[in-house]
Each structure stands twice: as C-alpha cells, then as structure tokens.
Design an enzyme around this catalytic site. Structure first.
Site, mmCIF file in Angstrom:
data_model
loop_
_atom_site.group_PDB
_atom_site.id
_atom_site.type_symbol
_atom_site.label_atom_id
_atom_site.label_comp_id
_atom_site.label_asym_id
_atom_site.label_seq_id
_atom_site.Cartn_x
_atom_site.Cartn_y
_atom_site.Cartn_z
ATOM 1 C CB ILE A 1 -0.887 -0.002 1.290
ATOM 2 C CG1 ILE A 1 -1.544 -1.373 1.528
ATOM 3 C CG2 ILE A 1 -1.926 1.118 1.265
ATOM 4 C CD1 ILE A 1 -2.539 -1.826 0.511
ATOM 5 C CD GLU B 1 8.522 2.443 3.618
ATOM 6 O OE1 GLU B 1 7.440 1.892 3.285
ATOM 7 O OE2 GLU B 1 9.557 2.389 2.932
ATOM 8 C CG PHE C 1 3.698 11.708 -6.046
ATOM 9 C CD1 PHE C 1 2.894 11.188 -7.035
ATOM 10 C CD2 PHE C 1 3.481 11.292 -4.736
ATOM 11 C CE1 PHE C 1 1.898 10.263 -6.741
ATOM 12 C CE2 PHE C 1 2.483 10.375 -4.426
ATOM 13 C CZ PHE C 1 1.700 9.862 -5.446
ATOM 14 N N GLY D 1 9.949 -1.086 2.461
ATOM 15 C CA GLY D 1 9.740 -1.689 1.154
ATOM 16 C C GLY D 1 10.837 -2.668 0.784
ATOM 17 C CD GLU E 1 3.956 9.916 -10.410
ATOM 18 O OE1 GLU E 1 4.713 8.968 -10.163
ATOM 19 O OE2 GLU E 1 2.713 9.831 -10.353
ATOM 20 C CB CYS F 1 -1.040 7.872 -9.098
ATOM 21 S SG CYS F 1 -2.686 7.265 -8.739
ATOM 22 C CD1 TRP G 1 4.605 6.825 0.534
ATOM 23 C CD2 TRP G 1 3.521 8.784 0.395
ATOM 24 N NE1 TRP G 1 5.205 7.563 -0.459
ATOM 25 C CE2 TRP G 1 4.554 8.779 -0.556
ATOM 26 C CE3 TRP G 1 2.710 9.926 0.494
ATOM 27 C CZ2 TRP G 1 4.807 9.850 -1.409
ATOM 28 C CZ3 TRP G 1 2.956 10.990 -0.355
ATOM 29 C CH2 TRP G 1 3.990 10.946 -1.296
ATOM 30 C CE LYS H 1 6.034 -2.422 2.595
ATOM 31 N NZ LYS H 1 5.825 -1.112 3.238
ATOM 32 C CD GLU I 1 -2.820 3.379 -9.235
ATOM 33 O OE1 GLU I 1 -1.977 4.145 -9.771
ATOM 34 O OE2 GLU I 1 -3.404 3.635 -8.173
HETATM 35 P P1 ADP Z 1 6.706 6.306 -3.752
HETATM 36 O O1 ADP Z 1 5.389 6.514 -4.391
HETATM 37 O O2 ADP Z 1 7.095 7.213 -2.672
HETATM 38 O O3 ADP Z 1 7.825 6.002 -4.677
HETATM 39 P P2 ADP Z 1 6.954 3.696 -3.234
HETATM 40 O O4 ADP Z 1 6.454 3.266 -4.548
HETATM 41 O O5 ADP Z 1 8.401 3.737 -2.904
HETATM 42 O O6 ADP Z 1 6.404 5.066 -2.963
HETATM 43 O O7 ADP Z 1 6.248 2.903 -2.077
HETATM 44 C C1 ADP Z 1 4.953 2.429 -2.112
HETATM 45 C C2 ADP Z 1 4.941 1.150 -1.309
HETATM 46 O O8 ADP Z 1 5.879 0.246 -1.856
HETATM 47 C C3 ADP Z 1 5.349 1.294 0.155
HETATM 48 O O9 ADP Z 1 4.549 0.444 0.937
HETATM 49 C C4 ADP Z 1 6.784 0.846 0.153
HETATM 50 O O10 ADP Z 1 7.217 0.334 1.396
HETATM 51 C C5 ADP Z 1 6.753 -0.256 -0.871
HETATM 52 N N1 ADP Z 1 8.051 -0.564 -1.459
HETATM 53 C C6 ADP Z 1 9.088 0.269 -1.667
HETATM 54 N N2 ADP Z 1 10.142 -0.382 -2.190
HETATM 55 C C7 ADP Z 1 9.772 -1.691 -2.320
HETATM 56 C C8 ADP Z 1 10.406 -2.878 -2.808
HETATM 57 N N3 ADP Z 1 11.655 -2.881 -3.261
HETATM 58 N N4 ADP Z 1 9.688 -4.019 -2.801
HETATM 59 C C9 ADP Z 1 8.412 -4.050 -2.360
HETATM 60 N N5 ADP Z 1 7.772 -2.971 -1.878
HETATM 61 C C10 ADP Z 1 8.415 -1.798 -1.855
#
Ligand code: ADP
Length: 515
Positions: A180, A209, A415, A239, A413, A316, A182, A206, A282
């Site tokens: 999921i 964080e 964000f 992640g 992007e 997004c 944030w 998950k 997504e």
């Molecule tokens: P952002 O949109 O800030 O880039 P992320 O895509 O990094 O956000 O994070 C979205 C979700 O993916 C969070 O729950 C994050 O912990 C998780 N995540 C980040 N890196 C990994 C990874 N290598 N494998 C699996 N999940 C990840």
C-alpha cells in the site's frame, strides 16, 4: 549544474501564510493504540524486536514507534494466511456470510471514522476536512461495494461440442500480498483488501512505512467484525525488506501494488524470480488535462486547480500537464494565478485548511529539485516555488507557464503541487503532445463540443478519461494504467478478477468406450 536561464518576469511572491492555531500546530490529536504487527488475529512484536518511527509531516517530530516486519515476520504471516486459506472457514463459507462480515467491518469503520480520520491526518499530513469527506467515505463505500459482490461470483456453463459438457469455477486465487502507498493509506488499503476478501482470499498486507497507523487500527476492527485469524495480516515495514520479502515469497500466489513505476518494476522482478505470482500494478502518471477554447474559463480554472493541487499534488492521476488552447491561454493564466492564491495552506487539522505539508523530507526535497529543473530548463515560474514555514514539509502551490514537452517538469512525475501549463493550437497537435509520455494513467478534456470530446477520449492512451470533469473515481469504474502506468485494473468487476482463478470442469455427456 547549468545556471538558471533568465525566465522573463520574476515569479510573483506568494501571498500564502501558514494557517495555524494561535500557538502553532495542534498537538497530539489522538492517542495511538495499535503499533505492533498484526499476525494470525493478534498484535505481536516483530521476531527481531525491531521498531521504526513514524513522523508527523507538520512538525517533523516522532508520532510513535511501530514494530518493523522483516523476512521472518513475513514468513510467519504467510504461514498464517496459508493455513487460513487451505484449512480455514473464510474461503469455504457461503459468500453471503463473507458479505455480511465485510458489511459489519464497514459499519465499524464508520463508527470509528473520527479516530481514523485523526490518525490519517496525523500520519500523512492530509487536510482533516478532506479526509472526512473523501478518504473515510470512500474507504467505507468500496468495502460495501465488494461486500455486495461476495455472493455474486459466478462461473459459466459450457455447452461444448456435444460429447461433453462443462462449467467454470471462479475460485479465490489464494494467499495475496498487497503493498500500500502513503498518499491515500486508507482508500488504497480498502481498494486492495475489499475485493480480495470478498473472493475468499487471505492476505498479507504491508502499509507504507510512512503511514502505518490507520491500517493497524483497521486490523483491530477486523477482529470485531468477525474476520477469522490469519485471513488479514498487517505488517508495517520497509519496502526493500518486508515489501521485497512479500513480492519474492514462494508461497504467496498474487501480489498487488500501488506506488511508483520504479518500485513496480522491482515487484514484478520479485514475482518473476520467485514463483511467477500474478501481479496487479497501479503506478505513476503524468496526466494531461486539455482545455479547449470553447469551455467556460472559470470552470476550467476550478477543474485544473483540483486536478493538480488536491492532496498537495500527491496523487498518481494528478492532471499536472495542463494544455490550454491559444484563444484562452492568456486569460486562463491570469485567472489560475489568482485562484492559486486562494488555496488555504496550514495545519491540516485546522478547519478550512486545504493544503497541508508534503509527506516527508525526501518528497519535499524532490519537489523543490523539480522546481529548480523547471527554471533551469527554461519554463517561467508564474507563482509559488518556495517552501513555507520553518518546520514541516510545506510547499507553495506552484505554476509554471511556457512549459515545453521535453522539459523534465513535463515528462517526469513530481508528486507534488506543481502545475505545468502548455499552450497548443489544434486538436491534432494536442493529441500528439498529450500522448508524449511514458505514462498513461489518466487524461482529461474540457470542451462543449461533443465531437471533440469523443475524439480526444478515443485518442489519448490512458486508463481513465474524464470529459468536463477530473479526478472522479467511482467504485464501478475500472481504474488502471496504459503503458508504464501499470498492469491490470482495480474497481468494478475487474477488481474481483484480480483475485480469482478460473477453472474449467469437464464431464462426458454419454458413456464412451474409450474415455
Ligand atoms: P513512492 O510513491 O514514494 O515512490 P513507493 O512506490 O516507494 O512510494 O512505495 C509504495 C509502497 O511500496 C510502500 O509500501 C513501500 O514500502 C513499498 N516498497 C518500496 N520499495 C519496495 C520494494 N523494493 N519491494 C516491495 N515494496 C516496496
């Protein structure tokens, strides 16, 4: 690094002041009750005993420490989810019973929506007013929507060729990993878990964080709703550690993820290198919003404001490439600058505030870097462009004009609350330019001419196309990305298909001497 080009007139100094209570940010809005991992129906410490801190984006101060899941915890959660799937009541009970439990879960979310809204705002910096009218009602309604599907999952009968007959079974896909983001922690949680639970799957979820608190609160409510142990496991963690352990787990049958394209690629890699689990992704976007000369300019200004600045631009599908036709360009630029000034920025707990802080320092720095890129690449800063306040991750709504297609602010992007305005002449031109992106999540067109609307809608390569509106997401409208914006669709019946396997069952119609 190249020095900023001369960009014509300097940006107008922002008129915004952070709106706060008299003595600064509202303190400790709610007591945090649930901070441990939720495995097999119980809150437990992590195997390693590790914890991590979650921060308040308004103040940069620690809210609380939360147990951190690592691979060992993921293994335990998968074991629980596997047992619940292979032997437990959830996939076996009548769909109507699952639906009843999910509706009870929705009622409990409704009853606790005040606490959940406070937690969501505290952990994510989202304006409380908006969380109450968007995030909570949407989370509840998506859960109710899929609760209604739980006893309406049917296969087909197959006439076949005369010698045989058959039917299909739509079976739950199994143990699902769900990761999921944030930016909409509650909405994204329920968008993922509701269809999967309705189908009879069991889950290892998950939360991000950066925003683990509301998912843990909901885990507690799931027990009260009657969801059996092991069906919904919630593991806060990082992640690269917990997320990667989920995506590469050999005993997880499906992974669904919302987040950046970069991480989506890693998830797919994890799936490919382990057990080839099914993926739904997504991912990112850089969506065009096309405004034709014939459209009401004040409405266009409102729609563009919502398209870019909602949730501080952490969306997004944000429509951040605003293409404005030549005939209204100058007027539009003038009006959007005035409109941006009216956005109320401040402590997201305070009533009337529309724009809070960005989620964290990393995102804050990234957005300011892109604002620099905009200047370096030769766009003109119309308004905004600065951070606000000494503490917290506040950034002004920022608008660039004179943006060209190949600039970084037009391609990547961000964000964050950064709008790029691009001028165009003809429909052919804007269709071509609108599609000039690696992404394809959303797109909008504003026009009174139905033929133009239809033509643009069919020509833009995006998963959702809005005509004379923007950002509307409904439970029954499939949502997802073309190109590098993702794989698969969520919402509507498509959302269910992500969590079902189809099995063909074939029997002979007559005795046969050889089969
Ligand atoms: P952002 O949109 O800030 O880039 P992320 O895509 O990094 O956000 O994070 C979205 C979700 O993916 C969070 O729950 C994050 O912990 C998780 N995540 C980040 N890196 C990994 C990874 N290598 N494998 C699996 N999940 C990840």
């Amino acid at each position: 690094m190249a020095s900023p080009k001369s960009n014509g007139p300097e940006a107008e100094a922002g008129p915004w002041k952070l709106v706060m209570e008299n003595d600064g940010p509202i303190k400790s809005p709610i007591k945090v009750k649930y901070t441990k991992l939720f495995i097999n129906g119980e809150f437990v410490d992590s195997v390693s005993g590790k914890t991590f801190e979650t921060f308040d984006p308004r103040t940069e101060e620690v809210i609380t420490s939360v147990s951190e899941a690592t691979k060992e915890d993921v293994d335990l959660a998968v074991k629980a989810a596997r047992a619940a799937f292979d032997h437990g009541p959830w996939p076996r009970m009548p769909g109507s019973e699952r639906g009843r439990i999910l509706n009870k879960f929705a009622d409990l979310i409704q009853q606790h929506s005040e606490e959940l809204a406070l937690l969501e705002t505290w952990d994510g910096g989202k304006p409380l007013d908006l969380v109450k009218v968007i995030d909570l009602p949407k989370s509840i309604s998506v859960l109710q929507y899929y609760a209604g599907y739980a006893d309406k999952i049917h296969g087909m009968t197959l006439k076949m060729n005369g010698a045989y007959q058959g039917y299909t079974l739509q079976e739950p896909i199994g143990v699902c990993g769900q990761i999921i983001p944030w930016n909409f922690p509650l909405i994204m949680l329920f968008t993922k878990i509701a269809p999967a639970l309705a189908c009879g799957c069991t889950l290892v979820v998950k939360p991000a964080e950066l925003t683990p608190l509301t998912a843990l609160y909901c885990a507690h409510l799931s027990v009260e709703a009657g969801i059996p142990p092991g069906v919904l496991n919630v593991l806060p963690g990082f992640g690269a550690i917990a997320g990667a352990a989920i995506s590469s787990h050999m005993d997880i049958d499906k992974i669904a993820f919302t987040g950046s394209t970069q991480v989506g690629r890693l998830i797919m890699e994890g799936a490919a290198k382990s057990n080839l689990k099914d993926v739904t992704l997504e991912l990112g976007g850089k969506s065009p919003l096309i405004i034709m000369d014939d459209f009401d300019i004040d409405k266009a200004v409102e729609i563009a404001t919502v398209a870019t600045f909602t949730n501080m631009g952490q969306v997004c599908i944000a429509g951040t490439r605003v293409f404005v036709q030549g005939g209204i360009y100058d007027k539009f630029v003038k009006k959007i600058r005035e409109r941006a000034k009216k956005i109320v920025i401040g402590d997201p707990f305070k009533g009337g505030v529309q724009h809070g802080p960005q989620i964290n320092k990393i995102q804050f720095d990234k957005i300011l870097k892109y604002i620099q890129y905009g200047k370096i690449d030769g766009a003109n800063l119309l308004i905004g462009g600065h951070s606000l306040g000494g503490k917290g991750f506040y950034i002004e709504p920022t608008i660039f004009i004179g943006v060209e297609d190949n600039m970084r602010i037009s391609q990547e992007e961000i964000f964050g609350p950064v709008m790029s305005i691009l001028k165009f002449k003809t429909i052919e031109e804007v269709i071509e330019r609108g599609n000039k992106t690696i992404y394809g999540l959303g797109a909008g067109v504003l026009t009174k001419n139905i033929n133009v609307a239809n033509r643009v809608a069919r020509s833009l390569r995006a998963g959702t196309m809005w005509i004379n509106t923007y950002l509307i997401i409904e439970n029954d409208a499939p949502f997802g990305g073309y190109k590098m914006s993702g794989i698969g669709r969520e919402y509507g019946p498509y959302g269910l298909q992500n969590y079902l396997q189809v099995k063909s069952v074939i029997t002979p119609l007559h005795e046969s001497p050889w089969l």
